[in-house]
Scaffold this motif. Structure first.
Motif, PDB file in Angstrom:
ATOM      1  N   VAL A  30      47.768  19.224 -19.054  1.00  0.00           N
ATOM      2  CA  VAL A  30      48.175  20.243 -18.086  1.00  0.00           C
ATOM      3  C   VAL A  30      46.996  20.635 -17.202  1.00  0.00           C
ATOM      4  N   PHE A  31      47.319  21.267 -16.090  1.00  0.00           N
ATOM      5  CA  PHE A  31      46.325  21.909 -15.244  1.00  0.00           C
ATOM      6  C   PHE A  31      46.878  23.282 -14.891  1.00  0.00           C
ATOM      7  N   LYS A  32      45.982  24.172 -14.503  1.00  0.00           N
ATOM      8  CA  LYS A  32      46.380  25.538 -14.154  1.00  0.00           C
ATOM      9  C   LYS A  32      46.754  25.613 -12.684  1.00  0.00           C
ATOM     10  N   LEU A  33      47.874  26.233 -12.412  1.00  0.00           N
ATOM     11  CA  LEU A  33      48.295  26.549 -11.050  1.00  0.00           C
ATOM     12  C   LEU A  33      48.522  28.060 -11.057  1.00  0.00           C
ATOM     13  N   LYS A  74      48.451  31.207 -12.826  1.00  0.00           N
ATOM     14  CA  LYS A  74      48.478  31.536 -14.251  1.00  0.00           C
ATOM     15  C   LYS A  74      49.396  30.604 -15.042  1.00  0.00           C
ATOM     16  N   VAL A  75      49.931  29.599 -14.379  1.00  0.00           N
ATOM     17  CA  VAL A  75      50.910  28.715 -15.005  1.00  0.00           C
ATOM     18  C   VAL A  75      50.277  27.373 -15.350  1.00  0.00           C
ATOM     19  N   ASN A  76      50.542  26.893 -16.575  1.00  0.00           N
ATOM     20  CA  ASN A  76      50.145  25.545 -16.956  1.00  0.00           C
ATOM     21  C   ASN A  76      51.198  24.574 -16.427  1.00  0.00           C
ATOM     22  N   VAL A  77      50.750  23.533 -15.734  1.00  0.00           N
ATOM     23  CA  VAL A  77      51.653  22.525 -15.167  1.00  0.00           C
ATOM     24  C   VAL A  77      51.284  21.182 -15.771  1.00  0.00           C
ATOM     25  N   PHE A  78      52.280  20.476 -16.291  1.00  0.00           N
ATOM     26  CA  PHE A  78      52.037  19.134 -16.812  1.00  0.00           C
ATOM     27  C   PHE A  78      51.689  18.196 -15.658  1.00  0.00           C
ATOM     28  N   TRP A  79      50.689  17.352 -15.875  1.00  0.00           N
ATOM     29  CA  TRP A  79      50.317  16.366 -14.864  1.00  0.00           C
ATOM     30  C   TRP A  79      51.479  15.423 -14.574  1.00  0.00           C
ATOM     31  N   GLY A  80      52.197  15.020 -15.619  1.00  0.00           N
ATOM     32  CA  GLY A  80      53.338  14.125 -15.438  1.00  0.00           C
ATOM     33  C   GLY A  80      54.415  14.759 -14.576  1.00  0.00           C
ATOM     34  N   ALA A 140      54.006  17.150 -12.356  1.00  0.00           N
ATOM     35  CA  ALA A 140      53.499  17.258 -10.984  1.00  0.00           C
ATOM     36  C   ALA A 140      53.616  15.927 -10.247  1.00  0.00           C
ATOM     37  N   ALA A 141      53.287  14.833 -10.927  1.00  0.00           N
ATOM     38  CA  ALA A 141      53.369  13.510 -10.304  1.00  0.00           C
ATOM     39  C   ALA A 141      54.815  13.171  -9.928  1.00  0.00           C
ATOM     40  N   VAL A 142      55.753  13.484 -10.806  1.00  0.00           N
ATOM     41  CA  VAL A 142      57.162  13.187 -10.528  1.00  0.00           C
ATOM     42  C   VAL A 142      57.675  14.062  -9.383  1.00  0.00           C
TER      43      VAL A 142
END
Length: 131
Positions: A65-68, A70-76, A78-80
């Motif tokens: 994940v990465f932070k956006l 205060k939210v954790n976003v899965f890299w996968g 985000a890519a999709v």
């Protein structure tokens, strides 16, 4: 196990690329015929294809994940989302395709549901590693 996940994810992505190619070039496929037999089959297809791609991408990226904000976003995920957004917008420029907000909505609902499933599986995976 991770290599298998990457292989499955890559194969599924290539399958989706092939389906997009067929649609972009106006070709027919048994998959298109099957979709027509199901009520709202096109939307169900968008939901399922991009939802499953999200789940596989999150598995393949080991639920990173990465932070956006205060939210954790899965890299996968985000890519999709980026891929789906660009693909749907590109349909505006294709004579054989139609830009459809409802297709994009079905994509996003699938992505959100399968991201939630990814989150649940990531927590289970983390719990198993800690025990």
């Amino acid at each position: 196990m991770h290599k298998l996940t990457i292989t499955l994810s890559s194969c599924f992505f290539l399958f989706i690329i092939w389906i997009i190619y067929l649609a972009n070039t106006g070709q027919q496929s048994i998959f298109f015929d099957l979709v027509r037999l199901i009520p709202y089959g096109d939307k169900v297809g968008h939901f399922g294809l991009f939802g499953m791609l999200t789940l596989l991408a999150n598995f393949a990226s080991k639920f990173k994940v990465f932070k956006l904000g205060k939210v954790n976003v899965f890299w996968g995920t985000a890519a999709v989302v980026v891929f789906v957004t660009l693909e749907e917008l590109s349909q505006h420029f294709m004579p054989t395709r139609t830009l459809d907000i409802y297709d994009y909505t079905a994509d996003m609902i699938g992505i959100l549901l399968f991201t939630w499933l990814s989150s649940t599986l990531a927590k289970i995976n983390l719990t198993r590693r800690c025990n």
